[in-house]
Design a protein around this motif. Structure first.
Motif, short mmCIF file in Angstrom:
data_model
loop_
_atom_site.label_atom_id
_atom_site.label_comp_id
_atom_site.label_asym_id
_atom_site.label_seq_id
_atom_site.Cartn_x
_atom_site.Cartn_y
_atom_site.Cartn_z
N GLU A 1 -22.83 5.48 -15.30
CA GLU A 1 -21.67 5.14 -14.49
C GLU A 1 -20.61 4.42 -15.33
OE1 GLU A 1 -20.53 2.80 -10.33
OE2 GLU A 1 -22.35 2.23 -11.41
N LEU A 2 -21.05 3.46 -16.15
CA LEU A 2 -20.12 2.72 -16.99
C LEU A 2 -19.53 3.61 -18.09
CD1 LEU A 2 -22.03 -0.68 -17.33
CD2 LEU A 2 -19.88 -0.27 -16.13
N THR A 3 -20.34 4.51 -18.63
CA THR A 3 -19.85 5.45 -19.65
C THR A 3 -18.76 6.34 -19.08
OG1 THR A 3 -22.01 5.47 -20.76
CG2 THR A 3 -20.51 7.29 -21.25
N GLN A 4 -18.99 6.86 -17.88
CA GLN A 4 -17.99 7.70 -17.24
C GLN A 4 -16.71 6.92 -16.95
OE1 GLN A 4 -20.06 9.33 -13.84
NE2 GLN A 4 -20.65 11.17 -14.96
N ALA A 5 -16.86 5.67 -16.52
CA ALA A 5 -15.69 4.83 -16.23
C ALA A 5 -14.88 4.61 -17.51
CB ALA A 5 -16.14 3.49 -15.65
N ILE A 6 -15.55 4.35 -18.62
CA ILE A 6 -14.86 4.14 -19.90
C ILE A 6 -14.10 5.40 -20.31
CG2 ILE A 6 -15.21 3.77 -22.39
CD1 ILE A 6 -17.62 1.96 -21.54
N ARG A 7 -14.75 6.55 -20.14
CA ARG A 7 -14.08 7.82 -20.49
C ARG A 7 -12.81 8.01 -19.67
NH1 ARG A 7 -19.50 11.55 -20.25
NH2 ARG A 7 -20.28 11.14 -22.37
N GLU A 8 -12.89 7.73 -18.39
CA GLU A 8 -11.72 7.92 -17.52
C GLU A 8 -10.62 6.92 -17.85
OE1 GLU A 8 -12.67 8.18 -13.37
OE2 GLU A 8 -14.51 9.28 -13.75
N ILE A 9 -10.99 5.71 -18.20
CA ILE A 9 -9.98 4.71 -18.58
C ILE A 9 -9.30 5.11 -19.89
CG2 ILE A 9 -9.66 2.32 -19.36
CD1 ILE A 9 -11.92 1.56 -17.36
N VAL A 10 -10.10 5.55 -20.87
CA VAL A 10 -9.54 6.00 -22.15
C VAL A 10 -8.60 7.18 -21.92
CG1 VAL A 10 -10.09 7.09 -24.36
CG2 VAL A 10 -11.44 5.15 -23.56
N SER A 11 -9.01 8.12 -21.05
CA SER A 11 -8.17 9.27 -20.74
C SER A 11 -6.85 8.83 -20.13
CB SER A 11 -8.91 10.21 -19.78
OG SER A 11 -8.10 11.29 -19.41
N ALA A 12 -6.89 7.84 -19.24
CA ALA A 12 -5.67 7.33 -18.61
C ALA A 12 -4.74 6.70 -19.65
CB ALA A 12 -6.02 6.32 -17.53
N VAL A 13 -5.33 6.02 -20.63
CA VAL A 13 -4.53 5.42 -21.71
C VAL A 13 -3.89 6.51 -22.56
CG1 VAL A 13 -4.61 4.02 -23.81
CG2 VAL A 13 -5.86 3.26 -21.77
#
Length: 259
Positions: free
Chosen positions: A160-172
């Protein structure tokens, strides 16, 4: 506090006493449960492991009913982890069949209680029949405003945390978010439990005292209540004992209280 069931009359009496003690104003908003011990319960009964999961459904129904009565806002039940795929295929198949059966048989009753079903996890990897049953349950209960029932399926806290990090990086990367804007509130928006209150109380049954990769972010300041009771034997009285114990704790969130 005692963890074993007594005679029926004693149980009823103790439940009434616990309800008198409970402060309805300071109940946890979000309760999470690691429903452990189904297989061990079945083996102790001389039964196949999968029958332990069937017996555990009664416990889940009782806890859901109790949470509805107490007006708890969110209940998260750890039903199937990302690691549970390592189990024998027959046991996995039985768990998935039980999920479909539960959602089919209980949907009307859950709807009547105002329960909103919210599955969390990597749902696309579940069998099609399970996904179909979950979709029906979600759509059917979408308008309910009572207890939110998070069913954690193919769920892992690290994933869950890995997916959240990926989505945040993508947003950046897309310019939708600046790195300096990222804080704990940002992270929470990308979790499966976005918009829900933090987990106040984590309950684990069966005697094991570990978190098992469950809600790693959400339980940062949760109170944890362990019991030796195997999940199929868990009843309303055990939940009430956990709630009374929770209310006796001094929650300081890393700070100190004025004397």
């Amino acid at each position: 506090m005692k963890n074993q069931l007594n005679l029926p009359n004693e149980v009823e009496h103790e439940e009434q006493e616990l309800l008198k003690i409970l402060n309805k104003q300071t109940l946890p908003k979000h309760i999470a449960i690691i429903m452990d011990g189904n297989g061990r319960w079945a083996i102790k009964q001389g039964l196949p492991r999968f029958l332990g999961h069937h017996a555990g459904v009664k416990s889940l129904k009782e806890v859901i009913n109790a949470c509805c009565d107490l007006e708890i806002k969110v209940l998260t039940a750890f039903c199937f982890s990302t690691e549970n795929w390592k189990r024998p295929q027959q046991e996995i198949d039985n768990i998935m069949h039980l999920l479909v059966e539960y959602l089919t048989n209980e949907l009307i009753d859950l709807y009547a209680k105002g329960v909103r079903i919210n599955p969390i996890g990597v749902l696309q990897e579940l069998p099609q029949r399970a996904r179909d049953a979950l979709n029906r349950a979600v759509q059917h209960s979408l308008g309910n405003n009572g207890l939110v029932l998070n069913l954690a399926l193919n769920y892992g806290g690290r994933l869950e945390l890995t997916q959240a990090i990926r989505e945040i990086v993508s947003a950046v990367e897309k310019g939708k978010l600046k790195a300096y804007q990222i804080d704990s509130t940002t992270v929470e928006k990308y979790l499966y439990t976005a918009g829900q209150p933090e987990t106040d109380l984590l309950i684990r049954t069966s005697g094991d005292q570990r978190i098992s990769n469950f809600l790693l972010w959400q339980i940062a300041y949760s109170e944890i209540w362990f019991t030796d009771v195997l999940w199929p034997d868990f009843r309303r009285i055990h939940l009430l004992r956990a709630l009374v114990d929770y209310q006796e704790r001094d929650r300081r969130y890393g700070g100190v209280k004025d004397k």
